[in-house]
Scaffold this active site. Structure first.
Site, short mmCIF file in Angstrom:
data_model
loop_
_atom_site.label_atom_id
_atom_site.label_comp_id
_atom_site.label_asym_id
_atom_site.label_seq_id
_atom_site.Cartn_x
_atom_site.Cartn_y
_atom_site.Cartn_z
N ARG A 1 -4.54 15.70 21.01
CA ARG A 1 -4.20 14.57 21.86
C ARG A 1 -2.68 14.41 22.00
O ARG A 1 -2.17 14.09 23.07
CB ARG A 1 -4.83 13.29 21.30
CG ARG A 1 -6.34 13.21 21.52
CD ARG A 1 -6.94 11.91 21.00
NE ARG A 1 -7.08 11.92 19.56
CZ ARG A 1 -6.36 11.22 18.71
NH1 ARG A 1 -5.39 10.44 19.14
NH2 ARG A 1 -6.57 11.30 17.41
N ASN B 1 -2.13 10.39 15.46
CA ASN B 1 -2.45 10.09 14.07
C ASN B 1 -1.89 11.18 13.16
O ASN B 1 -0.85 11.76 13.47
CB ASN B 1 -3.96 9.92 13.92
CG ASN B 1 -4.54 8.98 14.97
OD1 ASN B 1 -5.17 9.42 15.91
ND2 ASN B 1 -4.29 7.69 14.82
N CYS C 1 -6.05 7.26 17.63
CA CYS C 1 -5.40 6.55 18.73
C CYS C 1 -4.28 7.43 19.27
O CYS C 1 -3.80 8.34 18.58
CB CYS C 1 -4.80 5.22 18.28
SG CYS C 1 -5.97 4.05 17.56
N TYR D 1 -3.74 4.78 12.99
CA TYR D 1 -4.21 5.30 11.71
C TYR D 1 -3.37 6.50 11.29
O TYR D 1 -2.93 7.29 12.11
CB TYR D 1 -5.68 5.68 11.81
CG TYR D 1 -6.59 4.80 10.97
CD1 TYR D 1 -6.54 3.42 11.09
CD2 TYR D 1 -7.48 5.35 10.06
CE1 TYR D 1 -7.35 2.60 10.32
CE2 TYR D 1 -8.31 4.55 9.29
CZ TYR D 1 -8.24 3.18 9.42
OH TYR D 1 -9.04 2.38 8.65
#
Length: 316
Positions: A229, A176, A2, A82
């Site tokens: 990300r 994460n 995420c 997570y």
């Protein structure tokens, strides 16, 4: 997998949101939880009363209601992500002064009780975070949390071998594993990324020019791992012109998250399941409004503590 971020506007509104990337089947529901609501601690079934009302996305399964993200009436927002390979929970045996809270209950606990990021450390010192199997994965999910408020403060909460830690988040971005400190250090590898580019260089007598625009973004990573990300989101957010109002901010938020949203088929797990972006959601912490869209329905919807769920219509 995420990604989460915050975004400020010139009109002093704070947006907070995330992509929900998951390889397990989930059916998120929108919940509006009233103030003085009493819920039961998953660990010992003891009742806990929420001083504040909140709105959140979550799922109820096997009698356990777990929240993924939300915002309360005070403009305090939070989300769970997570934290594989790094999360470390305490045992249920703890001092009598510490309240045992299951990791899957932690988001509901802070949304119902915390009015600001500055208040978070005072809540953390009185609890003992315990990992228990969740009904979705059947395992003890490794988790960490990002929180923000309408004052513009942002923090990360991580349960590690050193205990439950809280750290100021100066960049307003989270992904994460690895831990948040590692991600901040890793940004130093991408200091050369820039929205501008070198227009001409010469190698010996050979003149070299760019193919077109965006040459300064070549150093940016392009994959879907957590570090990649994090870097892309941090870069885009840092170079975005500050939105003037909530409409500009909302458009900017979703455009940034498009760069880290995972289409089905791009990532396949060892269980032979797709890990992809189930939904993307943003919250206006000043108005307690939710804006979200799912993988199968790209129409933007909105909900709030006072108005309920409605289709959010925009002019194209």
């Amino acid at each position: 997998m995420c990604t989460a971020m915050t975004l400020h506007t010139q009109s002093h509104e704070i947006f907070f949101g995330r992509t929900m990337d998951f390889s397990h089947d989930i059916i998120p529901q929108l919940y509006i939880v009233p103030s003085s609501y009493v819920w039961h601690n998953t660990l010992n079934n003891n009742p806990i009363k929420n001083p504040y009302s909140f709105i959140g996305l979550g799922q109820e399964l096997d009698g356990i209601l777990g929240f993924f993200d939300g915002v309360n009436e005070k403009g305090f927002a939070a989300a769970v992500l997570y934290f594989a390979g790094y999360a470390h929970y305490a045992s249920q045996v703890s001092p009598k002064t510490a309240l045992p809270i299951a990791s899957i209950d932690f988001l509901q606990y802070i949304l119902g009780r915390c009015s600001s990021v500055k208040e978070l450390p005072y809540l953390l010192k009185d609890i003992n975070l315990v990992g228990i199997p969740d009904p979705v994965t059947g395992s003890i999910a490794p988790l960490h949390w990002i929180a923000a408020d309408k004052n513009g403060d942002c923090a990360v909460v991580e349960p590690t071998i050193n205990g439950l830690t809280i750290r100021n988040n100066p960049i307003g971005v989270m992904a994460n594993s690895p831990d948040f400190s590692w991600h901040l250090t890793n940004l130093r590898n991408y200091m050369g990324a820039s929205p501008v580019q070198t227009e001409e260089v010469c190698w010996d007598s050979l003149r070299l020019t760019p193919f077109g625009q965006a040459g300064g973004t070549v150093p940016l990573p392009g994959g879907f791992t957590s570090p990649e990300r994090f870097v892309r989101t941090a870069y885009l957010k840092a170079h975005l012109p500050e939105p003037k109002n909530s409409s500009e901010a909302l458009a900017a938020c979703f455009h940034i998250m498009e760069s880290v949203s995972i289409p089905k088929g791009a990532v396949l797990t060892s269980r032979n399941t797709y890990d992809y972006t189930k939904y993307t959601a943003f919250i206006n912490t000043n108005t307690c409004e939710y804006f979200f869209k799912t993988y199968d329905d790209i129409n933007l919807k909105t909900a709030s503590l006072t108005q309920g769920l409605n289709l959010y219509k925009t002019r194209l």
